[in-house]
Design a protein around this motif. Sequence first.
Motif, mmCIF file in Angstrom:
data_model
loop_
_atom_site.group_PDB
_atom_site.id
_atom_site.type_symbol
_atom_site.label_atom_id
_atom_site.label_comp_id
_atom_site.label_asym_id
_atom_site.label_seq_id
_atom_site.Cartn_x
_atom_site.Cartn_y
_atom_site.Cartn_z
ATOM 1 N N ASN A 170 95.956 -32.696 35.078
ATOM 2 C CA ASN A 170 96.626 -32.626 36.636
ATOM 3 C C ASN A 170 97.990 -32.824 36.647
ATOM 4 O O ASN A 170 98.710 -32.479 37.767
ATOM 5 C CB ASN A 170 95.737 -33.772 37.307
ATOM 6 N N SER A 171 98.782 -33.667 35.967
ATOM 7 C CA SER A 171 100.042 -33.686 36.018
ATOM 8 C C SER A 171 100.874 -32.373 35.741
ATOM 9 O O SER A 171 101.980 -32.361 36.253
ATOM 10 C CB SER A 171 100.580 -35.100 35.066
ATOM 11 N N LEU A 172 100.721 -31.904 34.721
ATOM 12 C CA LEU A 172 101.344 -30.503 34.544
ATOM 13 C C LEU A 172 100.426 -29.456 33.914
ATOM 14 O O LEU A 172 100.449 -28.953 32.800
ATOM 15 C CB LEU A 172 102.240 -31.071 33.362
ATOM 16 N N SER A 210 97.084 -25.905 43.972
ATOM 17 C CA SER A 210 97.612 -27.238 44.411
ATOM 18 C C SER A 210 96.496 -28.103 44.905
ATOM 19 O O SER A 210 96.306 -29.261 44.722
ATOM 20 C CB SER A 210 98.778 -27.086 45.758
ATOM 21 N N HIS A 270 97.312 -31.887 43.902
ATOM 22 C CA HIS A 270 98.832 -32.106 44.284
ATOM 23 C C HIS A 270 98.723 -32.011 45.826
ATOM 24 O O HIS A 270 99.764 -32.552 46.366
ATOM 25 C CB HIS A 270 99.800 -31.266 43.541
ATOM 26 N N GLU A 300 96.942 -34.759 53.716
ATOM 27 C CA GLU A 300 98.483 -34.276 53.758
ATOM 28 C C GLU A 300 98.745 -32.983 54.529
ATOM 29 O O GLU A 300 99.787 -32.776 55.183
ATOM 30 C CB GLU A 300 99.181 -34.402 52.333
ATOM 31 N N SER A 304 105.795 -31.811 50.956
ATOM 32 C CA SER A 304 107.126 -31.628 50.061
ATOM 33 C C SER A 304 106.967 -30.576 48.894
ATOM 34 O O SER A 304 105.874 -30.075 48.590
ATOM 35 C CB SER A 304 107.690 -32.995 49.551
ATOM 36 N N ILE A 305 107.955 -30.413 48.222
ATOM 37 C CA ILE A 305 107.954 -29.309 46.939
ATOM 38 C C ILE A 305 107.170 -30.030 45.918
ATOM 39 O O ILE A 305 106.342 -29.374 45.166
ATOM 40 C CB ILE A 305 109.219 -29.138 46.602
ATOM 41 N N ASP A 306 106.870 -31.269 45.856
ATOM 42 C CA ASP A 306 105.822 -31.981 44.782
ATOM 43 C C ASP A 306 104.677 -31.754 45.140
ATOM 44 O O ASP A 306 103.603 -31.905 44.188
ATOM 45 C CB ASP A 306 106.268 -33.370 44.825
ATOM 46 N N ASN A 307 104.015 -31.210 46.379
ATOM 47 C CA ASN A 307 102.789 -30.859 46.795
ATOM 48 C C ASN A 307 102.217 -29.872 46.407
ATOM 49 O O ASN A 307 101.044 -29.573 46.308
ATOM 50 C CB ASN A 307 102.615 -31.046 48.134
ATOM 51 N N VAL A 351 101.846 -26.610 43.155
ATOM 52 C CA VAL A 351 101.793 -26.373 41.781
ATOM 53 C C VAL A 351 102.090 -24.817 41.571
ATOM 54 O O VAL A 351 101.470 -23.973 42.052
ATOM 55 C CB VAL A 351 100.351 -26.824 40.996
ATOM 56 N N ASN A 393 105.079 -24.065 34.691
ATOM 57 C CA ASN A 393 104.569 -24.709 33.801
ATOM 58 C C ASN A 393 104.450 -24.529 32.159
ATOM 59 O O ASN A 393 104.531 -24.939 31.346
ATOM 60 C CB ASN A 393 103.482 -25.611 34.322
#
Length: 818
Positions: free
Chosen positions: A68-70, A291, A296, A301, A308-311, A313, A318
Amino acid sequence: MRLTKLWQNRSPGDRHLSTYFCFAAVRLLLVFVPQLGYVHPDEFFQSVEVMTGDHFRLEHTRTWEFNNSLPVRSIVLPFALLRIPWSFYEFIAECLKVWWQLELLGTYTYVVFPRLIYTLISFSNDYCLYRICRLYGLRFEIRLLAMGSSWILLVFGTRTFSNSLEMAMCSWLLCLVSECMLRTNTVVYKKEFLEEKYDKAESISERVRIWKLKNSLPAHNLQHLMAMSTICVAGVFNRPTFLLFGAPMVFFWLLRGMGTRSITFRDFNLRIALFCLCALPALVLFIFCDSLYYQHLTLGELHMMHLSIDNFVFTPWNFIKANLDSAQTASHGVHPCYVHLMVNMPMLFNVLALASLGAFAQLLLRFFRAEYQVLPRFQSIVSLMSGAIFVPLFFLSLINHQEPRFLLPVTFPLILLHAPKLITGFSAKYPFQKDHPLLRLFYDKLLSSKASGPYLLKIWYVSNVALTLFFGFIHQAGVYPLAADMSHVIATKPAAMHVHLITSHIYSLPLHLINIPSSRVLHFNRQTHQRYRRPRDFYMYEYGGLPLESLLQKVKLISGSCEVKQSGPSRRRYKLYLAIPASLSEELHEALVHSNATSYLNFELLKVFYPHLSTEAFPRLQGRHPCDVDAPHWSYDDLRGRCAAEQLPAFSFAYLNKQFSSVVHQLGLALYEIDVTRNKPRYVTLAHSGCSTTKGYSLPFVQFLICLALCIAAAQAGFIAAPVTTYAAAPAYAAAYTAPVATYAAAAPAISTYAAAAPAYSTYAAAAPAYSTYAAAAPAYTASVYGAPAYTAPVATYAAPVTTYSAPAIVSPFLKKK
């Protein structure tokens, strides 16, 4: 009779077409057999393992690609191709289970159903090939025959590889680009012809008629734009290497018609802009779904618009970042840059690979000699297919990790260009500009239709059938039967029993095939309408190509941990299995003997799954091998059951038969059950009045008599009032009370043997409950059960003051040697 004559007098094209349909039927049949061969772990772990495990809430392995992180794998295509069809299949299976008590969910289903979906998709390659041949007036019979009989379609086309999807999408993209090129060339030619006629027309009526004809020409500039852009986005999210395969195809689509009066750079730039705009909907869909799946982005949300851009994937990026890391790619294997060209191409396409490489070398030679008049036109189907072959081949060769399946999308253009050479030979006419004697000899002996034509199709058939049998039914073919057997073990075992499986020198075992309900998610009980979590009862340990000596150490540690849990308060029973290639049976026996593990580990051969060949453990062709895979009879040290193949007799049928038998018996996957030897009856030597006598009492009975005598002696001596409570204090206690013991021994000679030992063994009587079980001794046993340095030292110290009892009763049974 008449039908027989018609069948015999059919044309070669009809014969090729009927043979193709036979191979197409074989392709479908191979799905349901099913093929037991295990080509590569990515067949399961890049799609099926995760999707099937998530849908049916089964135990499964989530590889690093789904972290999930990457995350580096998009979930959209696997979800659409597997998760949604699984929902319909599950509904039908539940209905049939209720109505007719038919169970349609199991290991067989989990293998066959996804393969059936991918096999149906693989037939799109055949359709695209047929469509292009019909558009350009090419012979489709021999091309379809080459496609259908290729082991790539028979093996990879029927497996759940992401490369198989990549091949299908490249075929569709090539088909659309070829159709667009043909239409553009036709329309542009007609348009320029009508414009010339319009300029030469003398009357107004004739000009009006030509103008109407020109306006009636079909549109061609943006044909199939939406479909092509969507395929490109899906292909990149499926495998980012699709960029290398799709780039030359899209370039030819953008370039079509350039160089004419009606197509300018304005059209070229317009095509690029509209192509990018049409790709945006698919791009947004893939990013949004990925996402949500990888958490993410949450619905909360999204509702509150806290974004945000972090939401979001972007899995292709990657993937590229992960593969740019040389250490990451090196973990999968490092290959020289020539492996694709010199190894993978011939292995995939055999004679057609040689034909394509020869034709491309000839094109390069003519180009560098400035013989442009004999080169194919740039905007032709030959140039398109050549670019689709060699542009990705060049860039993929720059990557240090190279596998044959990475070249699967090259299959379509290579067969389209060079399949007719299977019946015409490498070259129907003299291909060289100069008539040199050596070149003429080379052509006459190898390249001409007379020299190579009669043999190429036969070589093609033999090589593809052999590779289909090897990768479809032999290579790592014991893994699927092993999973089916473990599924049966799990289904029939007692509820409180744990199963441990150790594997070595084989590919990873897909957990979803064992059909175990997941212990990480909540299940729903339809009878009580309650949710519950299932305890974990299956453990798998995969050790790859670990040396057998190190593997035995792992087996000892795992068995020791299981024994501690079984002897503890929970009394957790277990079964321990080991699966290794049968070719390693002899080495396993030698490792057992060298490590002295045969005294407390018993290996029982349960099954051998034939055939199975691990490239990590090739069978030995000469030497001493097991004729009966259970050759090392673990309870003996003789050589029964082994071939005496190490002898060097004269070549004879018997000698060759032994060698053949030895090799065949190694082509299997052996499954062993490992048992730990526990307490057994034994004889104990007792010393009395300086004379030793051996009595045939069993150990529990002797221990009972000793404890009873110790209690009586301790009570008479008055030691029960002040017992020694610790095992470590026993030597000091024995030294402090030497005099009383001697006095008591003189007063009571009848029991002097046990009375002398009373001070020391009363401590043992108190400590016996703790040290007679492995639960209390778990820390010491776990650390030193196999070498026993910490557990034998106290015994030696404790036995020194007591000379009348020479058999220490607390030594672990795992330390006994036969």
